[in-house]
Motif scaffolding. Structure first.
Motif, PDB file in Angstrom:
ATOM      1  N   TYR A  59      47.709  53.223  18.433  1.00 33.31           N
ATOM      2  CA  TYR A  59      48.314  51.937  18.807  1.00 33.31           C
ATOM      3  C   TYR A  59      49.162  51.362  17.683  1.00 33.31           C
ATOM      4  N   SER A  60      48.850  51.722  16.437  1.00 36.43           N
ATOM      5  CA  SER A  60      49.524  51.180  15.265  1.00 36.43           C
ATOM      6  C   SER A  60      51.029  51.423  15.349  1.00 36.43           C
ATOM      7  N   GLY A  61      51.789  50.347  15.391  1.00 40.07           N
ATOM      8  CA  GLY A  61      53.244  50.437  15.497  1.00 40.07           C
ATOM      9  C   GLY A  61      53.709  50.889  16.870  1.00 40.07           C
ATOM     10  N   SER A  62      52.827  50.872  17.853  1.00 39.07           N
ATOM     11  CA  SER A  62      53.148  51.348  19.194  1.00 39.07           C
ATOM     12  C   SER A  62      52.649  50.328  20.225  1.00 39.07           C
ATOM     13  N   HIS A  63      52.364  50.787  21.420  1.00 41.40           N
ATOM     14  CA  HIS A  63      51.871  49.880  22.448  1.00 41.40           C
ATOM     15  C   HIS A  63      50.968  50.614  23.431  1.00 41.40           C
ATOM     16  N   ALA A  64      50.230  49.830  24.210  1.00 40.97           N
ATOM     17  CA  ALA A  64      49.351  50.370  25.244  1.00 40.97           C
ATOM     18  C   ALA A  64      49.339  49.383  26.405  1.00 40.97           C
ATOM     19  N   ALA A  65      48.961  49.885  27.561  1.00 40.31           N
ATOM     20  CA  ALA A  65      48.825  49.032  28.744  1.00 40.31           C
ATOM     21  C   ALA A  65      47.351  48.890  29.081  1.00 40.31           C
ATOM     22  N   VAL A  66      46.992  47.737  29.604  1.00 38.82           N
ATOM     23  CA  VAL A  66      45.634  47.491  30.073  1.00 38.82           C
ATOM     24  C   VAL A  66      45.720  47.266  31.572  1.00 38.82           C
ATOM     25  N   VAL A  67      44.864  47.963  32.319  1.00 29.96           N
ATOM     26  CA  VAL A  67      44.825  47.816  33.771  1.00 29.96           C
ATOM     27  C   VAL A  67      43.417  47.365  34.139  1.00 29.96           C
ATOM     28  N   GLY A  68      43.319  46.230  34.824  1.00 30.96           N
ATOM     29  CA  GLY A  68      42.014  45.700  35.214  1.00 30.96           C
ATOM     30  C   GLY A  68      42.000  45.342  36.682  1.00 30.96           C
ATOM     31  N   SER A  69      40.793  45.243  37.235  1.00 30.15           N
ATOM     32  CA  SER A  69      40.673  44.923  38.649  1.00 30.15           C
ATOM     33  C   SER A  69      39.694  43.787  38.875  1.00 30.15           C
ATOM     34  N   VAL A  70      39.843  43.170  40.028  1.00 28.31           N
ATOM     35  CA  VAL A  70      38.913  42.138  40.474  1.00 28.31           C
ATOM     36  C   VAL A  70      38.647  42.410  41.945  1.00 28.31           C
ATOM     37  N   ILE A  71      37.387  42.380  42.319  1.00 26.03           N
ATOM     38  CA  ILE A  71      37.016  42.452  43.726  1.00 26.03           C
ATOM     39  C   ILE A  71      36.116  41.261  44.013  1.00 26.03           C
ATOM     40  N   VAL A  72      36.464  40.506  45.036  1.00 25.12           N
ATOM     41  CA  VAL A  72      35.672  39.357  45.449  1.00 25.12           C
ATOM     42  C   VAL A  72      35.125  39.661  46.840  1.00 25.12           C
ATOM     43  N   THR A  73      33.820  39.516  46.979  1.00 26.59           N
ATOM     44  CA  THR A  73      33.184  39.734  48.280  1.00 26.59           C
ATOM     45  C   THR A  73      32.532  38.438  48.720  1.00 26.59           C
ATOM     46  N   ASN A  74      32.884  37.976  49.910  1.00 25.84           N
ATOM     47  CA  ASN A  74      32.247  36.801  50.497  1.00 25.84           C
ATOM     48  C   ASN A  74      30.997  37.318  51.207  1.00 25.84           C
ATOM     49  N   ILE A  75      29.837  37.051  50.618  1.00 28.59           N
ATOM     50  CA  ILE A  75      28.579  37.578  51.143  1.00 28.59           C
ATOM     51  C   ILE A  75      28.306  37.051  52.558  1.00 28.59           C
ATOM     52  N   ALA A  76      28.691  35.799  52.825  1.00 29.26           N
ATOM     53  CA  ALA A  76      28.422  35.189  54.137  1.00 29.26           C
ATOM     54  C   ALA A  76      29.206  35.868  55.260  1.00 29.26           C
ATOM     55  N   THR A  77      30.473  36.215  54.983  1.00 30.33           N
ATOM     56  CA  THR A  77      31.325  36.774  56.037  1.00 30.33           C
ATOM     57  C   THR A  77      31.537  38.278  55.906  1.00 30.33           C
ATOM     58  N   GLY A  78      31.246  38.814  54.727  1.00 31.43           N
ATOM     59  CA  GLY A  78      31.493  40.229  54.479  1.00 31.43           C
ATOM     60  C   GLY A  78      32.939  40.527  54.100  1.00 31.43           C
ATOM     61  N   LYS A  79      33.788  39.492  54.079  1.00 35.19           N
ATOM     62  CA  LYS A  79      35.191  39.703  53.732  1.00 35.19           C
ATOM     63  C   LYS A  79      35.300  40.097  52.260  1.00 35.19           C
ATOM     64  N   ARG A  80      36.079  41.149  52.016  1.00 35.98           N
ATOM     65  CA  ARG A  80      36.230  41.673  50.662  1.00 35.98           C
ATOM     66  C   ARG A  80      37.710  41.721  50.307  1.00 35.98           C
ATOM     67  N   CYS A  81      38.048  41.156  49.168  1.00 37.43           N
ATOM     68  CA  CYS A  81      39.438  41.130  48.706  1.00 37.43           C
ATOM     69  C   CYS A  81      39.484  41.685  47.289  1.00 37.43           C
TER      70      CYS A  81
END
Length: 176
Positions: free
Chosen positions: A83-105
């Motif tokens: 990384y020194s003198g260079s660059h990197a990418a970070v890729v992250g995720s989020v999953i939200v689940t509505n337990i009451a309805t089962g809807k998942r985003c």
């Protein structure tokens, strides 16, 4: 933006300190419940697919190669020197689940971090401290030893740290 006193409970499925801090900064109260899974046994070629599959992870991508938590001092040193003198990418995720309805985003977000030259003595200190083995890619953006060598972040710092605030808010609203 979702009400900070929502009529629902939030369960964070991650033991990440950074994710806890970011969610708290957003004004949410939450409970932590983590799954005991072997993340290394789950493989995908594309970083976006991998983080969505892991659902609670982030990965660092350096020159097209996915980098997770370093497994040795040699690997940690190799990561940070790269990384020194260079660059990197970070890729992250989020999953939200509505337990009451089962809807998942779910969705993913990415950011790029550009580094100045990182001196060998700083790399030694980071490795000696041991924190480098607990984070994807081996570096914490917010660490006092790392921060002076961050030249620029393209995208949001919270994405780099492990939880995109904007994506989380969007998915919470969608799941309702």
């Amino acid at each position: 933006m979702v009400s900070k006193n929502p009529p629902f409970k939030i369960i964070l499925g991650s033991s990440s300190k950074a994710r806890r801090e970011i969610l708290a900064e957003m004004g949410y109260e939450f409970t932590i419940v983590t799954a005991d899974i072997d993340e290394k046994s789950i493989r995908r070629e594309k970083p976006e697919d991998l983080v969505m599959t892991l659902a609670e992870a982030k990965v660092v991508v350096y020159r097209g190669t996915i980098r997770e938590k370093p497994t040795s001092e040699k690997e940690a040193r190799e990561f940070i020197k790269g990384y020194s003198g260079s660059h990197a990418a970070v890729v992250g995720s989020v999953i939200v689940t509505n337990i009451a309805t089962g809807k998942r985003c779910g969705g993913w977000d990415s950011a790029e971090v550009y580094f100045l030259e990182i001196p060998d003595e700083v790399i030694d200190s980071l490795i000696d401290e041991g924190i480098t083995f607990n984070v994807a890619g081996g570096l914490m953006l917010e660490h006092p030893l790392t921060l002076p060598f961050v030249d620029a972040v393209v995208g949001s710092a919270d994405t780099v740290m492990g939880l995109s605030k904007a994506l989380t808010e969007k998915l919470l609203l969608e799941a309702l």
